[in-house]
Write an enzyme that holds these catalytic residues in place. Structure first.
Site, mmCIF file in Angstrom:
data_model
loop_
_atom_site.group_PDB
_atom_site.id
_atom_site.type_symbol
_atom_site.label_atom_id
_atom_site.label_comp_id
_atom_site.label_asym_id
_atom_site.label_seq_id
_atom_site.Cartn_x
_atom_site.Cartn_y
_atom_site.Cartn_z
ATOM 1 N N PHE A 130 0.691 -1.329 -0.027
ATOM 2 C CA PHE A 130 -0.062 -0.085 -0.109
ATOM 3 C C PHE A 130 0.745 1.360 -0.043
ATOM 4 O O PHE A 130 1.893 1.189 0.716
ATOM 5 C CB PHE A 130 -1.043 0.115 1.357
ATOM 6 C CG PHE A 130 -1.999 -1.106 1.318
ATOM 7 C CD1 PHE A 130 -2.994 -1.151 0.828
ATOM 8 C CD2 PHE A 130 -1.556 -2.368 1.997
ATOM 9 C CE1 PHE A 130 -3.752 -2.098 1.030
ATOM 10 C CE2 PHE A 130 -2.437 -3.404 2.382
ATOM 11 C CZ PHE A 130 -3.401 -3.458 1.467
ATOM 12 N N ASP A 131 0.276 2.304 -0.788
ATOM 13 C CA ASP A 131 0.788 3.529 -0.574
ATOM 14 C C ASP A 131 0.105 4.141 0.800
ATOM 15 O O ASP A 131 -0.932 3.566 1.142
ATOM 16 C CB ASP A 131 0.603 4.296 -1.700
ATOM 17 C CG ASP A 131 0.764 5.835 -1.516
ATOM 18 O OD1 ASP A 131 2.034 6.047 -1.207
ATOM 19 O OD2 ASP A 131 -0.091 6.817 -1.995
ATOM 20 N N LYS A 132 0.532 5.254 1.152
ATOM 21 C CA LYS A 132 0.145 5.849 2.438
ATOM 22 C C LYS A 132 -1.108 6.751 2.181
ATOM 23 O O LYS A 132 -2.061 6.806 2.333
ATOM 24 C CB LYS A 132 1.020 6.162 3.456
ATOM 25 C CG LYS A 132 0.552 6.744 4.890
ATOM 26 C CD LYS A 132 1.357 7.274 5.770
ATOM 27 C CE LYS A 132 1.964 8.624 5.388
ATOM 28 N NZ LYS A 132 0.904 9.620 5.126
ATOM 29 N N THR A 133 -0.428 7.701 1.649
ATOM 30 C CA THR A 133 -1.429 9.060 1.393
ATOM 31 C C THR A 133 -2.433 9.005 0.440
ATOM 32 O O THR A 133 -2.164 8.699 -0.637
ATOM 33 C CB THR A 133 -0.478 10.435 1.236
ATOM 34 O OG1 THR A 133 0.471 10.440 2.207
ATOM 35 C CG2 THR A 133 -1.207 11.671 1.065
#
Length: 636
Positions: free
Chosen positions: A312-315
């Site tokens: 996953f990316d965060k933002t």
């Protein structure tokens, strides 16, 4: 050619006529006791039903394909030779009736996909420069044109509202049925339905270039993209059908029983095997499309089912991508006054954190706009100093407090450290040189993430990884809050790609989940790229799976649906092969004959179709009970 086309167009009528003649034959034999009417009824039924079957067989032979229809055609000719008119009539009728039911049931699996194309607007109300209006074909609308959308109408273009407001149903785009309020300046999508109000939209994309147009194109292409199971069956059928012909010939050579050899041809038709995999994939793709989940074909479905590592990316992925007040530490008896003062002070600044504070205060229905500001000054690198409503207000960081001799107690210093440990930005507020508030501001974690990540684990995910460009403190805090197993922070896009390549080299099947724009290299590198977003061009073109609703619930549904679809395909293959083996065994042991075998054969086709249709209703996913309803408001 005209005759062929006529017969194909009226195949349903031919099937009905065949059934009537068969019924007439049985009536003549058992009621009228007329052998002549009995025989001729079955002869006519055989001939008219065999014609469309033989046409299909001929067309297949022209392109050097030995089809199922060829097997049936040879079987019918053989039945005629040995005088088994009733057998040939029943076999041809059952074959045509099976095809009819197959098309009817297949059409139901495509209804959710077909409904998409029917929703595409055909016309638009064009607003000319002089203010006049005219209804034009959708193909005549160009980018930059203004179109009027009235209550109950469908938005014909992607664009921006230039006047008016209303509630739009964007279910066709996002799968979310709750209407969304739209005002001047907001973006709208083609295919959305205006529930109330009237808006004028400036077109930014038209026709096939709209988000809706791309969705339709993607879903239609997905139906044609074959899964490994379908590709295997296609190759298998190329060899299987000629093999049945050879086996039938060998049976005749060794037994000299022409009737048995003909029966082998009929019972060996792999109809259920050929239809089993495609119908499962169409039903699975349709299920996803109905919920705003776009899966690019059977191959994607198959690969997605094997995923064991989600990256996953965060933002914008694990978080909502917008800053908000995440922590409030209060050191005054009149917190509302302090909040009103800091909101009024932030009105004097254009700092991005200030908007989060103002939104927070507005959410508490506190009035601050009328407060009188008599003096204010911005201190570079520290914050803002202002005299508001006879109070001296300091809004900024610890340096600003120290520069103005605002003393912190041990408890206040501890609170400051705890807020900083979450990776949040900190705003300290002093009123009349006494610390009144410490505010933490950061990106909000999606409230459903923790429960839905556990649901991914429940469905088979083994590794959950975060790759982010954000700092280590923030990334680690978010990971702890939502239950991520592995964290790598302060990464550039190319570094994310390297991590994904390493995971693949370690033997993992990787799905990368991002926003489809900044993360497009990582999405393209993973075995399965998943875009969580509102349908940007890059998201649709780069990723394998597009979640139009941008929710983790949709992600879990897509993952579970892919596993269910692959399992359903395997079930259909087992059913199909099992039926063929049962029929051949029954033929050898003498309890299966041509007509009864054909009935079982056609019934097996319906069984696999109805089994696949269960996927259309699939969707009630279970979330781990202890996590259901919990939300995490921690921020990164």
């Amino acid at each position: 050619m005209k005759i062929q086309r006529f017969i194909q167009q009226h195949q349903t009528h031919i099937t009905l006529a065949s059934a009537i003649l068969i019924a007439l034959g049985f009536f003549a034999k058992f009621v009228l006791h007329s052998t002549i009417v009995y025989d001729w009824s079955f002869i006519l039924a055989s001939i008219i039903a065999a014609v469309p079957i033989m046409i299909h067989a001929y067309q297949a032979l022209r392109v050097k394909v030995i089809s199922i229809e060829l097997l049936v055609s040879i079987a019918v000719i053989g039945a005629f030779i040995i005088g088994e008119y009733n057998e040939s009539a029943i076999v041809t009728f059952l074959f045509l009736f099976g095809s009819y039911l197959e098309q009817r049931t297949l059409s139901k699996t495509r209804e959710s996909i077909k409904s998409l194309t029917e929703m595409a607007p055909a016309t638009a109300i064009l607003v000319n420069e002089d203010g006049s209006q005219e209804e034009v074909d959708i193909d005549d609308v160009d980018e930059g044109d203004h179109v009027l959308v009235k209550t109950g109408a469908s938005v014909p273009v992607d664009g921006k509202i230039v006047s008016g407001s209303g509630y739009l149903d964007e279910a066709v785009i996002t799968g979310e049925s709750k209407p969304v309020a739209k005002h001047q300046g907001d973006d709208v999508f083609s295919g959305s339905i205006l529930g109330n109000g009237t808006v004028t939209v400036e077109a930014t994309k038209v026709g096939e270039d709209t988000t809706f147009g791309k969705i339709i194109e993607l879903v239609e292409d997905a139906q044609d993209a074959k899964s490994p199971a379908e590709s295997f069956i296609d190759k298998f059928a190329q060899y299987y059908t000629p093999a049945v012909l050879v086996i039938a010939a060998l049976v005749y050579i060794f037994t000299r029983n022409f009737s048995t050899a003909i029966t082998v041809l009929v019972l060996g038709c792999p109809g259920a095997l050929v239809i089993g995999a495609p119908v499962s994939n169409v039903a699975g793709i349709g299920n996803g499309a109905k919920r705003g989940i776009l899966l690019k074909g059977g191959a994607v479905m198959n690969d997605f089912a094997k995923v064991d590592t989600f990256v996953f990316d965060k933002t914008g992925t694990l978080t909502l991508g917008n800053t908000a007040v995440s922590a409030v530490k209060t050191y005054t008896d009149n917190a509302d006054t302090a909040l009103a003062l800091v909101a009024r002070a932030e009105r004097l600044s254009d700092h991005p954190l200030g908007k989060a504070v103002i939104d927070y205060v507005n959410g508490k229905d506190l009035s601050f706009e009328q407060l009188n500001v008599t003096d204010n000054d911005t201190v570079k690198g520290q914050g803002l100093v202002a005299d508001i409503d006879q109070h001296h207000v300091l809004v900024g960081n610890l340096k600003l407090m120290q520069a103005n001799n605002v003393q912190l107690t041990a408890a206040q210093s501890s609170d400051l450290a705890s807020v900083q440990a979450t990776g949040s930005s900190v705003i300290m507020v002093a009123v009349d040189n006494v610390l009144a508030l410490t505010l933490g501001i950061s990106d909000v974690i999606r409230p459903e993430v923790k429960a839905q990540l556990q649901a991914l684990r429940d469905h088979g995910a083994k590794h959950l990884v975060m790759l982010t460009g954000d700092n280590h403190i923030t990334a680690q805090y978010v990971a702890e809050q939502v239950g991520i197993d592995e964290v790598h922070a302060e990464l550039l896009p190319e570094q994310k790609v390297e991590y994904i390549k390493q995971f693949k080299a370690d033997g993992r099947t990787v799905a990368f989940v991002g926003d489809g724009i900044n993360d497009s290299p990582a999405i393209a590198t993973a075995q399965i790229g998943i875009a969580m977003g509102s349908g940007t061009d890059v998201a649709i073109e780069t990723s394998d799976v597009v979640l139009m609703q941008s929710s983790f619930e949709a992600l879990v549904h897509a993952y579970a649906l892919s596993k269910k679809t692959v399992r359903n395909t395997k079930e259909n293959i087992v059913i199909a092969i099992g039926v063929v083996l049962f029929l051949l065994l029954g033929l050898i042991l003498g309890f299966i004959y041509m007509a009864s075998g054909m009935f079982v054969h056609e019934a097996s086709i319906l069984v696999v179709i109805f089994n696949a249709m269960r996927l259309i209703r699939y969707g009630n996913l279970k979330v781990t009970p202890q996590l259901q309803g919990k939300s995490s408001h921690a921020l990164s």
